[in-house]
Every structure is written in structure tokens, then in C-alpha cells.
Design an enzyme around this catalytic site. Structure first.
Site, PDB file in Angstrom:
ATOM      1  N   ASP B 130       0.932  -1.064   0.019  1.00 51.87           N
ATOM      2  CA  ASP B 130       0.142   0.040   0.002  1.00 51.87           C
ATOM      3  C   ASP B 130       0.949   1.071  -0.090  1.00 51.87           C
ATOM      4  O   ASP B 130       1.609   1.506   0.748  1.00 51.87           O
ATOM      5  CB  ASP B 130      -0.974  -0.110   1.112  1.00 51.87           C
ATOM      6  CG  ASP B 130      -2.007   1.088   0.952  1.00 51.87           C
ATOM      7  OD1 ASP B 130      -2.364   1.167  -0.026  1.00 51.87           O
ATOM      8  OD2 ASP B 130      -2.726   1.412   2.058  1.00 51.87           O
ATOM      9  N   HIS B 137      -4.356  13.788   0.509  1.00 52.12           N
ATOM     10  CA  HIS B 137      -4.481  12.900   1.632  1.00 52.12           C
ATOM     11  C   HIS B 137      -3.404  13.231   2.714  1.00 52.12           C
ATOM     12  O   HIS B 137      -3.573  13.137   3.950  1.00 52.12           O
ATOM     13  CB  HIS B 137      -4.815  11.601   1.315  1.00 52.12           C
ATOM     14  CG  HIS B 137      -4.728  10.676   2.418  1.00 52.12           C
ATOM     15  ND1 HIS B 137      -5.888  10.630   3.281  1.00 52.12           N
ATOM     16  CD2 HIS B 137      -3.784   9.733   2.922  1.00 52.12           C
ATOM     17  CE1 HIS B 137      -5.652   9.655   4.106  1.00 52.12           C
ATOM     18  NE2 HIS B 137      -4.546   9.223   4.145  1.00 52.12           N
ATOM     19  N   GLU B 202     -10.923   4.141   2.972  1.00 52.26           N
ATOM     20  CA  GLU B 202     -10.169   4.893   2.045  1.00 52.26           C
ATOM     21  C   GLU B 202     -10.295   4.746   0.737  1.00 52.26           C
ATOM     22  O   GLU B 202     -10.411   3.465   0.203  1.00 52.26           O
ATOM     23  CB  GLU B 202      -8.568   4.735   2.457  1.00 52.26           C
ATOM     24  CG  GLU B 202      -8.127   5.214   3.974  1.00 52.26           C
ATOM     25  CD  GLU B 202      -6.827   5.106   4.320  1.00 52.26           C
ATOM     26  OE1 GLU B 202      -6.478   5.975   5.328  1.00 52.26           O
ATOM     27  OE2 GLU B 202      -5.995   4.485   3.650  1.00 52.26           O
ATOM     28  N   GLU B 204      -8.953   4.137  -2.771  1.00 47.51           N
ATOM     29  CA  GLU B 204      -7.771   3.911  -3.557  1.00 47.51           C
ATOM     30  C   GLU B 204      -7.911   3.301  -4.758  1.00 47.51           C
ATOM     31  O   GLU B 204      -8.947   2.726  -5.288  1.00 47.51           O
ATOM     32  CB  GLU B 204      -6.843   3.146  -2.572  1.00 47.51           C
ATOM     33  CG  GLU B 204      -6.485   3.686  -0.938  1.00 47.51           C
ATOM     34  CD  GLU B 204      -5.208   3.148  -0.411  1.00 47.51           C
ATOM     35  OE1 GLU B 204      -4.536   2.159  -1.153  1.00 47.51           O
ATOM     36  OE2 GLU B 204      -5.135   3.124   0.816  1.00 47.51           O
ATOM     37  N   ASP B 236      -9.236   0.635   1.472  1.00 44.98           N
ATOM     38  CA  ASP B 236      -8.493   0.277   2.557  1.00 44.98           C
ATOM     39  C   ASP B 236      -9.009   0.779   3.834  1.00 44.98           C
ATOM     40  O   ASP B 236      -8.631   1.529   4.517  1.00 44.98           O
ATOM     41  CB  ASP B 236      -7.043   1.234   2.318  1.00 44.98           C
ATOM     42  CG  ASP B 236      -6.020   0.921   3.252  1.00 44.98           C
ATOM     43  OD1 ASP B 236      -6.064  -0.330   4.085  1.00 44.98           O
ATOM     44  OD2 ASP B 236      -5.019   1.696   3.684  1.00 44.98           O
ATOM     45  N   ARG B 240      -9.057   3.817  13.054  1.00 44.77           N
ATOM     46  CA  ARG B 240      -8.420   5.011  13.182  1.00 44.77           C
ATOM     47  C   ARG B 240      -7.623   4.806  14.520  1.00 44.77           C
ATOM     48  O   ARG B 240      -6.742   5.500  15.041  1.00 44.77           O
ATOM     49  CB  ARG B 240      -8.993   6.230  13.122  1.00 44.77           C
ATOM     50  CG  ARG B 240      -9.446   6.514  11.477  1.00 44.77           C
ATOM     51  CD  ARG B 240      -8.381   6.637  10.416  1.00 44.77           C
ATOM     52  NE  ARG B 240      -8.810   6.700   9.094  1.00 44.77           N
ATOM     53  CZ  ARG B 240      -8.097   6.670   8.129  1.00 44.77           C
ATOM     54  NH1 ARG B 240      -6.863   6.195   8.313  1.00 44.77           N
ATOM     55  NH2 ARG B 240      -8.695   6.756   6.855  1.00 44.77           N
ATOM     56  N   GLN B 243      -5.070   2.257  15.001  1.00 48.00           N
ATOM     57  CA  GLN B 243      -3.736   2.878  14.221  1.00 48.00           C
ATOM     58  C   GLN B 243      -3.224   4.073  14.901  1.00 48.00           C
ATOM     59  O   GLN B 243      -1.880   3.767  15.010  1.00 48.00           O
ATOM     60  CB  GLN B 243      -4.429   3.567  12.669  1.00 48.00           C
ATOM     61  CG  GLN B 243      -3.358   3.959  12.046  1.00 48.00           C
ATOM     62  CD  GLN B 243      -3.940   4.387  10.634  1.00 48.00           C
ATOM     63  OE1 GLN B 243      -5.050   4.392  10.391  1.00 48.00           O
ATOM     64  NE2 GLN B 243      -2.771   4.945   9.616  1.00 48.00           N
ATOM     65  N   LYS B 256      -5.425  -2.299   9.711  1.00 49.31           N
ATOM     66  CA  LYS B 256      -5.611  -2.330   8.388  1.00 49.31           C
ATOM     67  C   LYS B 256      -5.909  -3.677   7.957  1.00 49.31           C
ATOM     68  O   LYS B 256      -6.401  -4.036   7.032  1.00 49.31           O
ATOM     69  CB  LYS B 256      -4.500  -1.758   7.391  1.00 49.31           C
ATOM     70  CG  LYS B 256      -4.049  -0.257   7.876  1.00 49.31           C
ATOM     71  CD  LYS B 256      -4.941   0.756   7.166  1.00 49.31           C
ATOM     72  CE  LYS B 256      -4.165   2.168   7.101  1.00 49.31           C
ATOM     73  NZ  LYS B 256      -4.834   3.015   6.087  1.00 49.31           N
ATOM     74  N   THR B 260      -9.355  -5.502   3.295  1.00 46.10           N
ATOM     75  CA  THR B 260      -9.239  -4.721   2.113  1.00 46.10           C
ATOM     76  C   THR B 260     -10.094  -5.256   1.195  1.00 46.10           C
ATOM     77  O   THR B 260     -10.112  -6.457   0.684  1.00 46.10           O
ATOM     78  CB  THR B 260      -7.733  -4.553   1.863  1.00 46.10           C
ATOM     79  OG1 THR B 260      -6.913  -4.362   3.128  1.00 46.10           O
ATOM     80  CG2 THR B 260      -7.518  -3.651   0.860  1.00 46.10           C
ATOM     81  N   GLU B 377     -10.656  12.809   6.982  1.00 43.18           N
ATOM     82  CA  GLU B 377     -10.188  14.102   6.501  1.00 43.18           C
ATOM     83  C   GLU B 377     -11.740  15.079   6.300  1.00 43.18           C
ATOM     84  O   GLU B 377     -11.722  16.059   6.810  1.00 43.18           O
ATOM     85  CB  GLU B 377      -9.904  14.023   4.966  1.00 43.18           C
ATOM     86  CG  GLU B 377      -8.606  13.312   5.121  1.00 43.18           C
ATOM     87  CD  GLU B 377      -8.072  12.884   3.741  1.00 43.18           C
ATOM     88  OE1 GLU B 377      -8.339  11.608   3.358  1.00 43.18           O
ATOM     89  OE2 GLU B 377      -7.561  13.791   2.651  1.00 43.18           O
TER      90      GLU B 377
END
Lengths: 430, 430
Positions: B130, B137, B202, B204, B236, B240, B243, B256, B260, B377
């Protein structure tokens, strides 16, 4: 499980063998010149061809099913069968290879000198995870950046780990091509590109996963040990200069992925049983593991007492016929977490482990310089070179240097066993 | 390559299809109820069974070899054949499926409604990497920690990436079990354990690797594009809170690796050719890429212009028959590095890439809130909730929420093509 020191094999060179006496019986994948890779077991200086023994009709029941699952040149399907298959095969091999075996004649034809064989990776690794549970190493490395506060706040709660690269796992003996990459030279603000100038090794334990778990279903700590197939040695070759520049914020990447070397024999959980011991007590003031990582049986008997050794032999030492020089003697008791805790943690979020997945322990340094598992630690970040018997000095590895990892289990009243070697020689960058 | 907007298929629903007109022909692995997975191509709302077409004798030469390599339920061996195999198959399929094809009768029997089929992962992923090349971002996330200096010093030199977990890659439609793990609640000094409270998606781009490289041999930037097989969408999913507590110093791990999600169709490099464009100019003052990442042809035509979209549909929205709500509209032009640069960088240290390896781009946010590719975000770290048409608010994902990613290539004078969907619905923690 017949670990008594007196059990002897009719394979004479196995008796008292440093690594592979009758009590070990590690499993792997080997090939003879011009032939396809197949499964075998190490016995002394020889390899017993398990598929030839199968063809000779000497396996039945669960042991037969175990060897059938090894066909195709990888142990993954065998690992998926779990402990019962390993135990059945071990019991049968102990009988076949013990003094007095009635099948000695048939077996002799399936026994090859190990020196005539090539060893391969024992399994096709789906995912490789590298942990960081050598607390002395984490402390030593942390001190280079934060002298007063070397361990980060999460270290004693979280078995820290990250995903590694599976495609560049290689068996012992594979040359280590010096990687190229971006580095930020001291005092510069823009990076350079070129061969790594701070190439290092890392002394690690490799952990082979047996049965897996379905995605979404965590493995409870009380069951985690059942998912261990066996152990090996792992050299997590590291490009320190590339690592320093690339690793923020997502961790090491190209500084590790150029090659990772494994010792090719899987020393099974059963062979290691006599070398289990209590997890060393946490120092006064350290937190207790969270409940999902805490199990009384694991705390009482979940650790391993395995001696680990790093040796270095430079090109000049080979020219001068000097033996390899020991750089470190350490022990798996330097792991802050048990194997079961690593398995429980890795799966607690629902991550699926698969048969033949591999964990690295992280560098297993001990508390004193003679036990440090990397040159980064021994040279204190490149400040103090090591003196070698050849008169040479090393802060980091040079082309032609060979690094050899060894492991050995020793305990009174049982036969000692070893892991064989995990070797690699550095060759110049392309 | 027959991308003209006027080319039409005798498969009527393919003409003007949002995602899969004749000009796309994405490849994948599907199954019908009770049958083994096999290779297919999407055409309109249908799937053409490539192995049935092979059995009917309608492939010859390189196209035949291509489909033969797809047998066994994975595209890896086909990817290993590289561009010539993809081109030959594409040319043949364009002929077979175009209006006026003489084989319409035979093909009709190999054409199934997509709604009757299950889509699988198109390949067995050896390694999943990844990246983090969405500069908006990286800036947005960096600002949460370092408002004045959001990007780290390496960001504009190093295509930042890390190894991901391959065993929990899943095709669109797989439920997303909320992970459990350790988190450090605000104001606490000791962690808690429980279900993730800050679950996020996420947006991607997924990048499928075709031909690989031997360990030790870097792929030059000028050849890197030849190693691209095709693209897909990738979600992904990210925890949070887990993480934030686990990621120092080795990067994201359990935050993560729980799942996925991928869109199951591989949109080939050939289908994407008309949507290539120049890499956007670097802002004034940004450094030039180092020579191993710089190629004039890549700079001139190595980027992709692909619209990306994120939609959310909560359980209440489904009850109220409200359509999915668009959270973001972005574009692959937000990548700071091209696909060729990612391939050249990943292999520059000698790391072996293998056919069927997968890269994620990193979250592809644009410069404005309507283009942000994650809730982290959009909600500025959980401070400002999003308002939904159902009257609900979201800072992070709740159980029952479905996230849908879409992608579409639009350019005047050529037929638009799409990627299909990458969907997943959050279900409660175990």
C-alpha cells in the site's frame, strides 16, 4: 515424545549430532541434482526422503496422510493438518529411525547425504509478519534516538509488528545483493541515490504458522499455541541508511524487502516441547498484559529457552583460513511476548492467518554488548567498530562478509537439538 | 485498439453501458452457483465465460494461450505473459463481441447475466503493497498532527509505501466485520480493548502487476509501465483509533489488516490507454524526481485521468429508500507519483515483484472537502460530522453503513468506461 538423551538411531552420525539427533526430526523441502523438490527430514548429516518412504509403504494412517499432504514441494497443506499430523509423523519416524528398527534396509535407500542436496524454503509463505518483541533491541535502538526514553508508550502493551515482504524470503546460502536506494547523507537536506552504506543483519527467530483462522474470528490466547507449527532462524537483513530516510510515517519498506534469509528446517513444536519454560517475569512496574494476551498456562510454559548465536566471516578471514568470529550469543528468553501472544494479537482484529504464514520475532538482543543481535547495536549506530581476528574492523557489513546464525536448545536430561544454519554472504550492488 | 465511440456490440445492453461497453473488456474470475471459479470478461450486464469460448474452439494462437493460462481460477499465470497476451486476447474479443460477429450463436451460450454470478478476486495475491501517494490526503492527515508542516521531509522524494496484508483482501460485496483492538482513549495513559470506535474507509486505486522481475534486478523506469497489467478500485478500511495507538514506530498493522476490499474486474492497461495523460506539473519549488524515477515518456503520458467516487448508504437510508449519498468525487490525477514510478521504486532495491502482486495507491483525496477520500479528512479527525439525507450524522462509520467506490474514465471522442463497484457493509464486532 521420546526426548530421553539415551534414545539412539541406527543412523550413527545422528547420535550426538549438534543439530539433528533422533530427538529433533525437523521437516523441510530438499532436492537432489536434477530432481524436483520434495519433503524430507534431517537426521544427522543426512536427509531422509519422506516421499520415498511413503512409496515404500512404510507410512500408514495419520502419518501417511501427513506425508501425502507434503507432496508438491511445500509443507503448507501439512501445516494445515495441525498438531495431530505432526505428532503421528514424529512417532512413526522415531520408530523407523531408532536403533533396532526392522526397516533399516528399506530406509537406507531413501537416505541421502545432506551435502548432496539443496534445501529450499519449507513452505510457500502467504504473508510474512515481522514483530519487534526483542525488548533489549527495541531499547538499544530507541536509545540512539531518545536516550532518556528509549521505549515508546505502546511498547509494553502492544506486541509491535508490521507486514513484511514474502517474495524475497530465501533459504540459507542465498547471496545477499547489496541494495541500492535513497539515503539522506549527514548534514544534507536532499537525498542521494546509491548502494547502501550501512548494511546490517538482524538475529531473529522465525515462527511457522500451522492451522489458520477464518477472517473475522480471532484466535483466543488459550488456543493460540495450537497454531504454532515450528520454528526456524531468520536474518532480517537491513539497510540502515535507506531505513532512516524512508520509514516515516509508515514503517520500514525497501530497507528490508531486498532479502530475508531463513534456516530451511522447521524444528517442530513437538521437538521443542522439552525446551519450553515460563515467560520471564516482567520487571517491577511493567503493566500486566491485557486479558486477550494473558493465559496462565502460556505464562507458565509458553516461552522457549533457545540459545542464539551470530558469527561473521569476512573474505579476508576466509583467505587466512580463520574460523567465523562470534559476534553475539543471545537467547529467545529476550522476547517480551510469547509466540502464543503474537498469534492472539495478530488475529484479534479478525485478520486471517494461513498455514505456512511466517512471523519474525524481531531482533533478539540480550542486555549486554556480547548479546546484541545487530551491528547497529554493537557499533552504537556506527560509532564504535568491532575488531575482528583478521585485524579488520566493521561498523556495518562489507561485500564478501558472510553472516551465520545458529540456534541450539540445551537442557539437562534431554538430548540437545539445533536448528542448523542460516547463512548469507554479501555481494556487491549491481 | 478500437476505442472509437461508435464501435458497437451485438450484446445490446453493452452499448452505452456505464462501466462495461465493448471498449472496456475487463477480466476477472467468476462462478455460477455450484460451479468452480473460472475466467470471464464483463460485457454490459453480462459475463462471457472465457473457458467456454476456449472449449468452443474460438481462440487461436496467443489469445488461446492467454485463456489457457487463466485456468484454475486465478489470472496470475496470464498476468505473467505480459502485454502481448493481453493485446491478443483483447483484439480477438473485440472481434467476437462486435456487431456483425459471425460467432454470435456460439457465444450466446457462454454469456450469463452478471446478476446470476459471483465475482471472486481475480488473482492470488503474493504480496500487497500500500502506497501513500495521494498528496492531498497526506497533507490533510499531516495537518491533524503538524498544522504548520504537514508533509514529512521525505514525501516529495520517496514514493512512500508499506507492506500490507494479502490474506484479507476480499472482493466487493464482502461484509466488513468491525475489528476489535487496543486503543488509547483520550486523556488516558493506559489502553483499553474493544471494538473500533473510529472505523473509516479509504478511496484508493488498486494496481495489478503483470510480469515480475527476478530478485536483485531492478525494473528501470523506462520499462516499468510494461509491468502494469491493469487497475481496480481498493477500499483500505481503517481503524483510526487502533492505528493511532499501534503505528509507532513500524507503521499501521492491525488497524488495516482486518479486510481490504477490491473491485473484482481488472480494467486492463490497454483499455485505459485513451485515458493516459501527462503527470501534473509539480508545484513551483518541489524537487525533481531522482533520475531512477524520471522518464520523459512517463512524465508526458504516464498518469491516468480517472474519476473516482465515494458513496455512503446507511441502514436508515435503505429503510427510507434513499439512494446512496455521494461523499466525495476525486480523480487519480491526485497521485503525486505515476504507476511506473511506483514500480521502479518498489524494485530499485532488488525486491522481486511477481505476477498478481497488488499495489494500493494510498487515499486519493482532492484539494477540497468534496473530494476527500476518507471520513478522517471530511470530519477533520472526528470534529465535524457529515450530514446525510436521512437526517443522520457521521464522523466515522456505524454498523450497517455501506460504502461504495466507483470509477469512470471519460474523454471526448472515445467511449467512456467504468470499473464497476467496490462495496462493503459494516457489520457489528463479534
Amino acid at each position: 515424545m521420546n526426548h530421553t538423551a539415551i534414545a539412539r538411531s541406527w543412523v550413527e552420525h545422528a547420535n550426538g549430532h549438534r543439530d539433528f539427533p533422533l530427538q529433533n526430526l525437523p521437516l523441510g523441502i530438499f532436492s537432489r541434482p536434477g530432481q524436483a523438490p520434495r519433503s524430507g527430514v534431517a537426521i544427522g548429516d543426512a536427509i531422509l526422503d519422506l516421499e520415498a518412504v511413503l512409496a515404500a509403504g512404510l507410512f500408514n494412517g495419520a502419518a501417511k496422510a501427513a506425508v501425502e499432504a507434503m507432496q508438491g514441494g511445500a509443507l503448507n497443506a501439512f501445516f494445515a493438518l495441525g498438531r495431530p499430523a505432526r505428532v503421528a509423523l514424529r512417532e512413526r519416524l522415531l520408530g523407523l529411525l531408532a536403533e533396532g528398527s526392522e526397516h533399516q534396509g528399506a530406509l537406507q535407500a531413501a537416505l541421502y547425504p545432506a551435502s548432496d542436496c539443496t534445501l529450499h524454503l519449507p513452505a510457500k509463505v502467504g504473508d510474512y509478519t515481522d514483530f519487534y518483541v526483542g525488548i533489549q533491541h527495541a531499547t538499544n535502538v530507541g536509545k540512539l534516538f531518545r536516550p532518556d526514553n528509549p521505549l515508546l508508550p505502546n511498547y509494553k502493551y502492544v506486541p509491535i509488528g508490521y507486514h513484511g515482504r514474502a517474495s524475497t524470503l530465501r533459504p540459507s546460502g542465498t547471496d545477499v545483493r547489496r541494495p541500492k536506494g535513497q539515503t539522506l547523507p549527514a548534514g544534507q537536506t536532499e537525498p542521494s541515490f546509491g548502494p547502501c552504506a550501512r548494511l546490517d543483519y538482524e538475529l531473529e527467530l522465525g515462527i511457522w504458522i500451522g492451522q489458520g483462522n477464518p477472517m473475522g474470528q480471532a484466535i483466543p490466547i488459550g488456543e493460540a499455541d495450537e497454531h504454532l507449527a515450528g520454528l526456524c532462524l531468520l536474518n532480517d537483513w537491513s539497510a540502515r541508511d535507506i531505513q532512516a530516510w524512508e520509514y516515516q510515517p509508515l514503517g520500514p519498506f525497501l530497507s528490508k524487502s531486498f532479502i530475508t534469509t531463513l534456516s530451511p528446517w522447521v524444528v517442530t513444536a513437538e521437538a521443542l516441547e522439552p525446551f519450553r519454560c515460563a515467560q520471564p517475569a516482567r520487571p517491577e512496574g511493567d503493566p500486566q498484559p491485557l486479558p486477550y494476551l494473558l493465559d496462565a498456562r502460556d505464562q507458565a510454559n509458553g516461552a522457549f529457552d533457545i540459545e542464539l548465536e551470530v558469527l561473521l566471516r569476512t573474505a579476508r578471514m576466509r583467505e587466512q583460513n580463520l574460523p567465523a568470529h562470534r559476534l553475539a550469543l543471545s537467547n529467545t528468553l529476550n522476547m517480551y511476548w510469547t509466540v502464543a501472544q503474537l498469534i492472539a494479537h495478530h488475529s484479534v482484529n479478525g485478520c486471517a492467518l494461513q498455514p505456512g504464514d511466517l512471523f519474525g520475532s524481531g531482533t533478539l538482543s540480550g542486555p549486554t554488548p556480547g548479546s546484541y543481535g545487530s551491528l547497529l547495536e554493537i557499533s552504537e549506530g556506527g560509532k564504535h567498530p568491532v575488531l575482528l581476528p583478521s585485524g579488520e574492523q566493521r561498523k556495518f557489513l562489507e561485500d564478501g562478509d558472510e553472516v551465520i546464525l545458529r540456534a541450539r536448545c540445551v537442557r539437562e536430561g534431554v538430548a540437545s537439538i539445533g536448528f542448523g544454519e542460516c547463512r548469507g554472504t554479501v555481494v556487491a550492488a549491481n
